[in-house]
Design a protein around this motif. Structure first.
Motif, mmCIF file in Angstrom:
data_model
loop_
_atom_site.group_PDB
_atom_site.id
_atom_site.type_symbol
_atom_site.label_atom_id
_atom_site.label_comp_id
_atom_site.label_asym_id
_atom_site.label_seq_id
_atom_site.Cartn_x
_atom_site.Cartn_y
_atom_site.Cartn_z
ATOM 1 N N GLY A 192 0.788 -1.224 0.000
ATOM 2 C CA GLY A 192 0.000 0.000 0.000
ATOM 3 C C GLY A 192 0.817 1.269 0.000
ATOM 4 N N ALA A 193 0.616 2.068 1.051
ATOM 5 C CA ALA A 193 1.235 3.386 1.134
ATOM 6 C C ALA A 193 2.756 3.306 1.188
ATOM 7 N N ALA A 194 3.291 2.247 1.804
ATOM 8 C CA ALA A 194 4.746 2.104 1.901
ATOM 9 C C ALA A 194 5.375 1.909 0.522
ATOM 10 N N LEU A 195 4.725 1.111 -0.321
ATOM 11 C CA LEU A 195 5.234 0.897 -1.671
ATOM 12 C C LEU A 195 5.121 2.175 -2.497
ATOM 13 N N ASP A 196 3.997 2.873 -2.381
ATOM 14 C CA ASP A 196 3.827 4.132 -3.105
ATOM 15 C C ASP A 196 4.879 5.152 -2.694
ATOM 16 N N ALA A 197 5.159 5.212 -1.396
ATOM 17 C CA ALA A 197 6.158 6.154 -0.893
ATOM 18 C C ALA A 197 7.549 5.815 -1.421
ATOM 19 N N PHE A 198 7.859 4.518 -1.484
ATOM 20 C CA PHE A 198 9.168 4.081 -1.997
ATOM 21 C C PHE A 198 9.344 4.482 -3.461
ATOM 22 N N VAL A 199 8.307 4.237 -4.270
ATOM 23 C CA VAL A 199 8.376 4.561 -5.691
ATOM 24 C C VAL A 199 8.437 6.083 -5.896
ATOM 25 N N GLN A 200 7.672 6.819 -5.101
ATOM 26 C CA GLN A 200 7.705 8.279 -5.198
ATOM 27 C C GLN A 200 9.060 8.840 -4.808
ATOM 28 N N GLN A 201 9.695 8.219 -3.824
ATOM 29 C CA GLN A 201 10.971 8.728 -3.338
ATOM 30 C C GLN A 201 12.110 8.460 -4.319
ATOM 31 N N TRP A 202 12.131 7.256 -4.912
ATOM 32 C CA TRP A 202 13.263 6.860 -5.739
ATOM 33 C C TRP A 202 12.964 6.834 -7.236
ATOM 34 N N GLY A 203 11.692 7.025 -7.631
ATOM 35 C CA GLY A 203 11.365 7.156 -9.044
ATOM 36 C C GLY A 203 11.621 8.572 -9.514
ATOM 37 N N ALA A 204 11.771 8.747 -10.822
ATOM 38 C CA ALA A 204 12.042 10.072 -11.397
ATOM 39 C C ALA A 204 10.718 10.779 -11.684
ATOM 40 N N VAL A 205 10.365 11.737 -10.848
ATOM 41 C CA VAL A 205 9.118 12.491 -11.000
ATOM 42 C C VAL A 205 9.408 13.732 -11.837
ATOM 43 N N PRO A 206 8.798 13.868 -13.023
ATOM 44 C CA PRO A 206 9.105 15.003 -13.910
ATOM 45 C C PRO A 206 8.979 16.364 -13.239
ATOM 46 N N ARG A 207 7.983 16.531 -12.402
ATOM 47 C CA ARG A 207 7.769 17.839 -11.757
ATOM 48 C C ARG A 207 8.864 18.166 -10.753
ATOM 49 N N ARG A 208 9.649 17.174 -10.347
ATOM 50 C CA ARG A 208 10.780 17.434 -9.455
ATOM 51 C C ARG A 208 12.104 17.458 -10.211
#
Length: 334
Positions: free
Chosen positions: A35-51
């Motif tokens: 759930g939220a833990a996996l989403d947080a991991f992907v958000q933290q280490w994935g390349a987010v264009p807006r960042r």
């Protein structure tokens, strides 16, 4: 088409195997998150264009970690098929490129190609907050380098058609050119259509990675302990490498496989209605129609056990193999 192996291979595989192992380990770690833990991991280490884009500007308000995600995102995958497909392409094509340039250069090239591909995809997805993940951009760079470095190599591919699976050999340039063109036009469709035609696949990362790999291949240093000079490019010098006769045989097998699929679709009437099989049947019937059309004029259909048997399709299969045999003999005599 699913690649299974190539005619070049490579003795040096340390980095290729290492990347595969790391990607698998990261994926196994992802499976432990929920759930939220996996989403947080992907958000933290994935390349987010807006960042990522503000960090490239550079914007002092942008987090410093954003640029690092251009590299870390290459080891994160969204599912088993995503991981398996990427690692299969890396294994088939990465070993020869690593052997050609050396392990250290290959690692630097792989990560840099992936980062550049990520930046290009970010530019096309500037307003997105969804993270970009996967090794596809880096592997596309490997494919581009292979395309230039080994123009005469051959690839054994698996072609699934309905319930059938067929393996045959094709020139690597043909397989990779088909892959690149399909990615390019998928990206163009995403730009010109309002719908998300690419199905959330980062096709511009693939296109950019391939272009980077192809453009940089002539300038990459060649390892002195890699494949001997000429061993990679003229892959047909290997005793087991196929020639024109094998290509004709492979194309005949593919044509016969499609015709056999057509025969079954017509016999069991799978091509009618709006079932999922009907969607698959449509392109098969369209592709094979020009092949069977000359025989339709003088050969009938026959009802057998409640099904419709296209005798002209059976004759078309036979004609394909006869023609392939004649052409194959011509090349063998040369």
């Amino acid at each position: 088409m699913i690649p299974l192996g190539d005619s070049v291979g490579g003795r040096r595989q340390v980095v290729t195997v290492g990347i595969i192992v790391v990607c698998v380990l990261v994926f196994l770690y992802e499976l432990t998150l929920r759930g939220a833990a996996l989403d947080a991991f992907v958000q933290q280490w994935g390349a987010v264009p807006r960042r990522v884009l503000p960090a490239l500007a550079p914007d002092p308000r942008a987090p410093h970690q954003a640029l690092l995600t251009l590299f870390t995102s290459q080891f994160i995958h969204a599912g088993l098929l995503h991981l398996g497909g990427n690692m299969l392409f890396l294994w088939v094509f990465g070993r020869a490129v690593e052997d050609r340039v050396g392990s250290a250069v290959f690692l630097a090239f792989y990560l840099l190609a992936g980062a550049i591909a990520g930046v290009v995809q970010c530019l096309f997805s500037a307003g997105e907050s969804l993270p970009l993940i996967g090794a596809s951009g880096a592997i596309a760079g490997v494919l581009g380098s292979y395309f230039i470095a080994y123009p005469t190599a051959w690839v054994r591919v698996l072609m699934p058609v309905l319930f059938f699976f067929w393996t045959f050999d094709l020139p690597a340039v043909l397989v990779l050119a088909f892959w690149f063109i399909s990615q390019f036009f998928s990206g163009m469709a995403a730009i010109t259509q309002a719908s998300r035609a690419t199905g959330d696949v980062a096709v511009w990362a693939h296109v950019a990675g391939f272009a980077v790999g192809a453009a940089s291949a002539p300038f990459l240093p060649r390892s002195s302990s890699g494949l001997p000079q000429g061993a990679g490019s003229p892959a047909l010098r290997r005793a087991d490498a196929p020639g024109p006769a094998r290509l004709i045989s492979s194309l005949a097998d593919l044509a016969a496989l499609l015709l056999a699929a057509r025969l079954l679709l017509r016999f069991f009437a799978f091509g009618v209605g709006r079932s999922p099989l009907a969607l698959i049947a449509a392109p098969i019937l369209a592709v094979t129609e020009p092949v069977v059309a000359p025989f339709q004029e003088f050969l009938p259909t026959v009802r057998v056990l409640g099904g419709v048997l296209e005798t002209y399709t059976l004759i078309a299969i036979l004609a394909v193999y006869v023609l392939a045999g004649v052409l194959g003999q011509v090349f063998l005599k040369k």
